[in-house]
Every structure is written in C-alpha cells, then in structure tokens.
Write an enzyme that holds these catalytic residues in place. Structure first.
Site, PDB file in Angstrom:
ATOM      1  N   GLY A  46     -32.585  -0.615   5.050  1.00  0.00           N
ATOM      2  CA  GLY A  46     -31.949  -1.636   5.883  1.00  0.00           C
ATOM      3  C   GLY A  46     -32.663  -2.962   5.685  1.00  0.00           C
ATOM      4  N   SER A  91     -35.822   0.842  -1.096  1.00  0.00           N
ATOM      5  CA  SER A  91     -35.138  -0.365  -0.669  1.00  0.00           C
ATOM      6  C   SER A  91     -35.986  -1.070   0.385  1.00  0.00           C
ATOM      7  CB  SER A  91     -33.765   0.048  -0.145  1.00  0.00           C
ATOM      8  OG  SER A  91     -32.925  -1.042   0.000  1.00  0.00           O
ATOM      9  N   TRP A  92     -35.442  -1.399   1.547  1.00  0.00           N
ATOM     10  CA  TRP A  92     -36.290  -1.966   2.606  1.00  0.00           C
ATOM     11  C   TRP A  92     -37.462  -1.022   2.912  1.00  0.00           C
ATOM     12  CZ3 TRP A  92     -38.444  -5.548   5.318  1.00  0.00           C
ATOM     13  CH2 TRP A  92     -39.143  -5.183   6.481  1.00  0.00           C
ATOM     14  N   ASP A 106     -28.892  -1.337 -10.023  1.00  0.00           N
ATOM     15  CA  ASP A 106     -29.082  -1.530  -8.585  1.00  0.00           C
ATOM     16  C   ASP A 106     -28.751  -2.984  -8.281  1.00  0.00           C
ATOM     17  OD1 ASP A 106     -30.106  -2.023  -6.051  1.00  0.00           O
ATOM     18  OD2 ASP A 106     -31.774  -0.624  -6.296  1.00  0.00           O
ATOM     19  N   HIS A 163     -28.177   1.924  -6.502  1.00  0.00           N
ATOM     20  CA  HIS A 163     -29.247   1.660  -5.538  1.00  0.00           C
ATOM     21  C   HIS A 163     -29.686   2.870  -4.712  1.00  0.00           C
ATOM     22  CE1 HIS A 163     -31.593  -0.551  -2.603  1.00  0.00           C
ATOM     23  NE2 HIS A 163     -30.835  -0.106  -1.627  1.00  0.00           N
TER      24      HIS A 163
HETATM   25  N1  STX Z   1     -30.864  -3.878   2.149  1.00  0.00           N
HETATM   26  C1  STX Z   1     -31.412  -2.972   1.261  1.00  0.00           C
HETATM   27  C2  STX Z   1     -31.733  -1.675   1.938  1.00  0.00           C
HETATM   28  O1  STX Z   1     -32.814  -1.455   2.376  1.00  0.00           O
HETATM   29  C3  STX Z   1     -30.671  -5.222   1.635  1.00  0.00           C
HETATM   30  C4  STX Z   1     -30.675  -0.730   2.112  1.00  0.00           C
HETATM   31  N2  STX Z   1     -29.521  -0.807   1.580  1.00  0.00           N
HETATM   32  N3  STX Z   1     -28.823   0.268   2.020  1.00  0.00           N
HETATM   33  C5  STX Z   1     -29.593   0.981   2.775  1.00  0.00           C
HETATM   34  O2  STX Z   1     -30.760   0.377   2.851  1.00  0.00           O
HETATM   35  C6  STX Z   1     -29.248   2.252   3.478  1.00  0.00           C
HETATM   36  C7  STX Z   1     -28.258   3.037   2.649  1.00  0.00           C
HETATM   37  C8  STX Z   1     -30.465   3.077   3.708  1.00  0.00           C
HETATM   38  C9  STX Z   1     -28.660   1.924   4.822  1.00  0.00           C
END
Ligand code: STX
Length: 320
Positions: free
Chosen positions: A46, A113-114, A268, A296
C-alpha cells in the site's frame, strides 16, 4: 527445470489480538506457524493495503513463527482509515513494539512494494534487529517514483485506465494529481471521498498484474477497502513518506551485514525495476533476482517462486 514453488497451504493464526500503540491507534496482529520457531515479520503493501490470507503462506509453517499485522488505519486496525499519527516512523515504532510483544530479539523481515519501503526504513533504523531481509518490487518513494505512477509515465502504458484515474479531477487541477486527490480523499463529504477512493484504488488494482487479473483487481472495488487504501496511500505519498529524497538508497550501507534477497519483476509498472537496480548497486551484498516476464504483485508465479525459495533457504539459518 524443477516445478515453480507456490504458496504453502492456507493456515489459521495460532494467536491474534490488538496492540494499543498509543496516539489512539490499535494495531491488529496475528501469529502463524510454530511457536518458538525462527521469527519473522510480514510487512504488507500500500500503504493501506492490509493483510490478505495468502500473506500467511509465504513461510514454511513448520520452520517459522511469523507475525503479521495490519498497519495503522487499515484492515482490522483502528481507527479505520485514520490519518492522524500515521507516518512511516510511527509504523517503524509499531514494528519494534510488536517485536517486543513477540518476545524476540531479532527477526527476518519480509516485505513487497510499500512493504519493501517499510522494511528498508526499519532495517536502516534498527539493523541489529534484523536477521535477514526478503524484499520484492522495490519502492523507495523518491520523487520520480511517485511522479511516474501518479502523474506521467505509467499513464503512457495504460491510457485507457489513466483516463478513468484522472476523470474525478478537473483539468485545472491536473498538474498535481496527488494533491488534487488529497483534497477529495479528506473531504467532509463521504460521497466525494468514496468517488475519489474508488478511482485511485482502481488504477492500482488494474495496473499491478502483468495481465488483467480479476482475482487481484476485484478487491480494490470494495468501498471500504478502497477508502482506507486510497486515503492512506495518498497521505503517505503527498508527504513523500516523511523521508529525505533518496534516503533509503543513500543509507543502504547500513544493511551491509544483513543477508538479503531482492526479487524484482521486469514489468512491474507500479515499482519499475530502476529502483531495485539502484538498491542492488547500493547494497551489492544482497542477492539480486530480476524475474523476467512478471509484474508487480507477490502472487505472480515467478515472483512467488523466488520469494518462497528465499524464505526456505533462510529457514535453515540460526536465529538465537
Ligand atoms: N503502492 C505500491 C504497493 O505497495 C504504490 C502496493 N501495490 N499494491 C499493493 O501494494 C497491494 C496489492 C498489496 C495492495
């Protein structure tokens, strides 16, 4: 070629609860696996993405004792979608509180990701608390990373989806879409908040897999999910994560003694490979795996394979 590794079977937590972390926040946590086995913490994406049942399934439950938690304001944590006292450094503090709750001195930190951003922030602040790092889809919140996804760049690959993303914002405000969304996501009017949250979340839900995948994107259409996800992400991004520009790459030398694996999908779009490459250059001791033909999310088969290989390999490492 041996078969791709995939998720461990679905599993229920052996314990769960809420931890009062102060500032009015209570953080939902759960523990999965074998009590007393190798400790690990799972950091979701997120920010604002919350936990999903599959997050429990990237560790061998016989060999790990995993703590997972919903970060401030999302999932089962309260207050729902709350933005006050909700920063990167609040979350780093929460990870330390949860480590104490788990009763361990050090643990493996897993994040995509985050979750990779937060893992880097935590490990650079508290390197002595981290036994290994397993990171996927590297994201460090530098200006160009945010501009790429929310202003210009990814827009060129997904013009159809981009049109929907910018639709709630009038022309006159489109020179700064993150700020324009911010105004709507914090509106007093729930309908305004929800309309903005839906399109903010839809954009991400439909651009994080290599090919369209309703199993991933459908979750982002849920009104409550979208509200927490959009409000919290946007809040973190308009504040650049309360990080100095380039801080997480700049301070990567602090990770030098931590065994690490970086898993990055070639295609990604949310977190383009340049960032993982920059981290690889700054932290060459970590194993770097570019996964061809993948996007991603953690559930992309090639990505998942390398993540589970990494946790399996580290399961054999001493932890006391
Ligand atoms: N947000 C990148 C991230 O952390 C910019 C992210 N993208 N999708 C997700 O996290 C989930 C699928 C975990 C919600």
């Amino acid at each position: 070629m041996t078969a791709l590794r995939t998720f461990y079977p679905e599993i229920e937590p052996y314990a769960s609860g809420h931890l009062d972390v102060g500032d009015g926040h209570a953080v939902y946590w759960e523990r999965v696996g074998t009590p007393g086995a190798k400790p690990a913490v799972f950091l979701h994406g997120g920010p604002g993405g919350g936990l999903a049942p599959s997050h429990r399934c990237v560790f061998d439950p016989a060999r790990y004792d995993v703590l997972l938690f919903d970060q401030r304001g999302c999932g089962r944590s309260t207050p729902f979608a709350g933005l006050a006292h909700n920063t990167t450094w609040d979350l780093v503090g929460d990870i330390e509180r949860l480590r104490e709750l788990a009763g361990v001195d050090k643990w493996l930190v897993f994040g995509g990701s985050w979750g990779s951003t937060l893992a880097l922030a935590y490990a650079e602040r508290h390197p002595e608390r981290v036994t290994e790092l397993v990171l996927r889809g590297i994201f460090t919140l530098r200006r160009w990373e945010l501009q790429w996804y929310y202003q210009h760049g990814a827009s060129l690959l997904f013009p159809d989806k981009w049109e929907r993303f910018i639709a709630p914002i009038p022309e006159s405000e489109r020179s700064n879409l993150m700020a324009a969304y911010r105004r709507r996501l914090v509106s007093e009017d729930r309908a305004t908040r929800v309309a903005a949250a839906r399109e903010w979340s839809r954009w991400e839900g439909e651009t994080i897999t290599l090919l369209p995948d309703p199993a991933v994107s459908n979750a982002f259409y849920d009104e409550d999910y979208a509200l927490a996800f959009a409000r919290i992400e946007n809040h973190y991004f308009v504040h650049a994560g309360w990080l100095d520009e380039g801080q997480l790459i700049r301070d990567a030398a602090r990770l030098r003694d931590i065994p690490g694996v970086i898993v990055q999908g070639r295609y990604d779009i949310a977190c383009p490979p340049q960032t993982a490459w920059d981290l690889h250059r700054a932290w060459p001791e970590a194993e770097f795996i570019m996964v061809e033909g993948q996007g991603h999310v953690q559930s992309q088969p090639g990505i998942l394979h390398h993540l589970i290989e990494a946790t399996d390999r580290f399961a054999g490492s001493a932890f006391v």
